[in-house]
Design a protein around this motif. Structure first.
Motif, PDB file in Angstrom:
ATOM      1  N   LYS A  68      -7.996   0.654   4.691  1.00  0.00           N
ATOM      2  CA  LYS A  68      -8.000   1.854   5.820  1.00  0.00           C
ATOM      3  C   LYS A  68      -7.724   0.987   7.256  1.00  0.00           C
ATOM      4  O   LYS A  68      -8.261  -0.150   7.588  1.00  0.00           O
ATOM      5  N   GLY A  69      -6.931   1.714   7.855  1.00  0.00           N
ATOM      6  CA  GLY A  69      -6.586   1.259   9.151  1.00  0.00           C
ATOM      7  C   GLY A  69      -5.226   0.403   9.298  1.00  0.00           C
ATOM      8  O   GLY A  69      -4.575   0.123  10.464  1.00  0.00           O
ATOM      9  N   SER A  70      -4.801  -0.085   7.985  1.00  0.00           N
ATOM     10  CA  SER A  70      -3.462  -0.982   8.104  1.00  0.00           C
ATOM     11  C   SER A  70      -2.290  -0.048   8.207  1.00  0.00           C
ATOM     12  O   SER A  70      -2.580   1.134   7.656  1.00  0.00           O
ATOM     13  N   VAL A  71      -1.128  -0.735   8.212  1.00  0.00           N
ATOM     14  CA  VAL A  71      -0.027   0.110   8.574  1.00  0.00           C
ATOM     15  C   VAL A  71       0.336   0.965   6.969  1.00  0.00           C
ATOM     16  O   VAL A  71       0.874   2.019   7.003  1.00  0.00           O
ATOM     17  N   LEU A  72       0.068   0.054   6.007  1.00  0.00           N
ATOM     18  CA  LEU A  72       0.590   0.631   4.574  1.00  0.00           C
ATOM     19  C   LEU A  72      -0.627   1.732   4.027  1.00  0.00           C
ATOM     20  O   LEU A  72      -0.306   2.414   2.982  1.00  0.00           O
ATOM     21  N   ALA A  73      -1.748   1.688   4.745  1.00  0.00           N
ATOM     22  CA  ALA A  73      -2.699   2.504   4.040  1.00  0.00           C
ATOM     23  C   ALA A  73      -2.315   4.083   3.679  1.00  0.00           C
ATOM     24  O   ALA A  73      -2.635   4.560   2.787  1.00  0.00           O
ATOM     25  N   PRO A  74      -1.645   4.668   4.593  1.00  0.00           N
ATOM     26  CA  PRO A  74      -0.930   5.828   4.144  1.00  0.00           C
ATOM     27  C   PRO A  74      -0.193   6.092   2.993  1.00  0.00           C
ATOM     28  O   PRO A  74       0.032   6.891   2.211  1.00  0.00           O
ATOM     29  N   GLN A  75       0.324   4.836   2.583  1.00  0.00           N
ATOM     30  CA  GLN A  75       1.260   4.614   1.186  1.00  0.00           C
ATOM     31  C   GLN A  75       0.642   4.478   0.013  1.00  0.00           C
ATOM     32  O   GLN A  75       1.297   4.365  -0.879  1.00  0.00           O
ATOM     33  N   LEU A  76      -0.836   4.314   0.184  1.00  0.00           N
ATOM     34  CA  LEU A  76      -1.563   4.109  -0.755  1.00  0.00           C
ATOM     35  C   LEU A  76      -1.936   5.536  -1.425  1.00  0.00           C
ATOM     36  O   LEU A  76      -2.480   6.172  -0.950  1.00  0.00           O
ATOM     37  N   VAL A  77      -1.457   5.840  -2.644  1.00  0.00           N
ATOM     38  CA  VAL A  77      -1.670   7.203  -3.116  1.00  0.00           C
ATOM     39  C   VAL A  77      -2.319   7.426  -4.438  1.00  0.00           C
ATOM     40  O   VAL A  77      -1.737   6.652  -5.280  1.00  0.00           O
ATOM     41  N   ASP A  78      -3.240   8.058  -4.532  1.00  0.00           N
ATOM     42  CA  ASP A  78      -4.446   8.287  -5.843  1.00  0.00           C
ATOM     43  C   ASP A  78      -3.270   9.297  -6.590  1.00  0.00           C
ATOM     44  O   ASP A  78      -3.153  10.390  -6.096  1.00  0.00           O
ATOM     45  N   TRP A  79      -2.714   8.780  -7.762  1.00  0.00           N
ATOM     46  CA  TRP A  79      -2.027   9.902  -8.545  1.00  0.00           C
ATOM     47  C   TRP A  79      -2.737  10.996  -9.110  1.00  0.00           C
ATOM     48  O   TRP A  79      -2.159  11.627  -9.852  1.00  0.00           O
ATOM     49  N   GLN A  80      -4.055  11.055  -9.417  1.00  0.00           N
ATOM     50  CA  GLN A  80      -5.168  11.670  -9.977  1.00  0.00           C
ATOM     51  C   GLN A  80      -4.945  11.790 -11.341  1.00  0.00           C
ATOM     52  O   GLN A  80      -4.987  12.814 -11.969  1.00  0.00           O
TER      53      GLN A  80
END
Length: 156
Positions: A68-80
């Motif tokens: 959370k808060g890192s540059v790559l945080a939005p790139q971590l995706v839960d594939w469900q």
């Protein structure tokens, strides 16, 4: 298992780290020379959020910060998606008596390119980037290979 180390929780994450070109990072387990895999790891506590488990394991195993808060945080995706599989007998002693199956939750992490990971030598001894089909073929675990083969669907 000693009293100073709790049993593993049979709920884990598998994180397929990949580039936009669909190259996949594989890491070699220190306790099994023939075992190439994506980042994996169990929850530390029963109530730990899966995304936190995924980010923690990525950081511990590769040095890549996607928390959370890192540059790559939005790139971590839960594939469900999740896999339920039988725990290999060689690793069952890490779990409480009678635990034979694990539930694994799938995540993807897109990094900008083939970055060099910082491995924890107690867990992994080598790394390599491969095109996703080759990476799937190189995996020891069938569920890991299947997850990698789903990459084009989730990276689109």
């Amino acid at each position: 298992m000693g009293s100073d180390r709790p049993f593993k929780i049979p709920e884990s994450v598998l994180v397929v780290i990949h580039t936009p070109a669909l190259d996949v990072l594989l890491i070699q387990r220190a306790d099994a020379d023939d075992f190439w895999q994506s980042v994996t790891g169990s929850k530390d506590t029963a109530d730990e959020a899966l995304a936190l488990t995924a980010a923690r394991e990525v950081a511990e195993e590769t040095g890549i910060d996607c928390g959370k808060g890192s540059v790559l945080a939005p790139q971590l995706v839960d594939w469900q998606l999740r896999n339920v599989y039988e725990i290999y007998p060689r690793w069952r002693a890490r779990y409480a008596a009678g635990v034979t199956h694990n539930t694994e939750h799938l995540f993807g992490l897109c990094v900008p390119g083939r970055i060099e990971p910082r491995l924890n030598p107690h867990e992994h001894t080598a790394w390599r980037w491969l095109p996703y089909c080759e990476a799937a073929d190189a995996c020891f675990s069938p569920s890991n290979a299947e997850a990698i083969l789903l990459l084009p669907q989730f990276a689109a």
